[in-house]
Structures are given as C-alpha cells and as structure tokens.
Design an enzyme around this catalytic site. Structure first.
Site: not given
Length: 157
Positions: A75, A114, A128
C-alpha cells in the site's frame, strides 16, 4: 489513539488518498545493526573480505531498495525520491555494523518506509555477503529514528 490509515470504512485494505495534501519537504532517517564475529568485522574493515567491497555493495543495495519500496510494500505510494543515502558506522566494541539511511523528497506523503526498506536491504546484503564465513550473524534494531515534514511535523525517537 489514531485510526489506521490503510483501512477503508468497510475494514478493507486501501491505499491512502494523498491527493489533497500539500507537497512539502519530507525526510526520514532509519537505522539497523548487523552483529557478527569480531574476525568477520575485522575482515570487512581491512578490506580483506573474499567478496570484495562489502560496504559498497550494501550501500547500492540499500539505495536501490528505497527506490523500489512501493513494489515491495503493497500500500505504499510510488515516490520521486530526491535523496537516498546509506552509511555505515563500525562498532568494534559491540562487534557490529550500524546501517543508517536517509530518504528525502518534496511530496504528499512521508518516506519512513523507504528509509526502513533501505536499512533492511542493506543489512540483508551485509548478511548475504558474509554468511559463508559467519552464518550466526544477527540483524537487529531496525527502526525509524526521525521524520520531518507533512501534517504531523517533526518526530524523533
């Protein structure tokens, strides 16, 4: 307590209509941490990590993520960001890296999501890149530190 803004009068998920809001300068800062073994942290600091520039890759990943937030969070409005910065602070005593993001624009809605997305993906990228040598790393403390602009004005944690 304020009402949830992403629910319509029927209780259904709904994108907020911001068309009547004034465009103002809006800014948000967020942070998060990756805790790791001291040897892993030292390899990153020394630039000896076998995958190369860990900070450079994580910085670009965070910036790209901020730009893609509306595709990831259902949204969220697509935004024309004017500034995204992702930075890192080394906490050797705590054997962790602090990831800090700043997002800014002139628009009708805030940029907290954001900034949080930038931090989240930057910390995931650090994980990672280092997981082969340190699978026990912990990502923690992701939060909004500050927001500026809009109807609610300035808020700080």
């Amino acid at each position: 307590m304020a009402e949830f803004s992403h629910v319509n009068e029927r209780g259904e998920a709904s994108m907020v209509d911001v068309s009547s809001k004034d465009a103002t300068v809006r800014e948000a800062r967020a942070e998060g941490y990756v805790r790791m073994e001291s040897d892993t942290l030292q390899a990153i600091i020394d630039g000896n990590h076998h995958k190369g520039d860990v900070f450079g890759v994580a910085r670009i990943a965070g910036i790209q993520a901020a730009k893609q937030t509306s595709l990831l969070i259902p949204l969220c409005h697509p935004l024309m960001l004017s500034k995204v910065a992702v930075d890192f602070d080394i906490d050797q005593a705590g054997s962790r890296i602090r990831v800090h993001a700043l997002c800014k624009l002139t628009g009708q809605t805030g940029v907290e999501m954001e900034a949080l997305t930038a931090v989240s993906v930057a910390t995931l990228t650090l994980f990672d890149m280092c997981k082969a040598v340190d699978p026990g790393m912990v990502i923690e403390g992701i939060r909004v530190l500050e927001k500026k602009g809009g109807k609610t004005g300035h808020w700080e944690a």
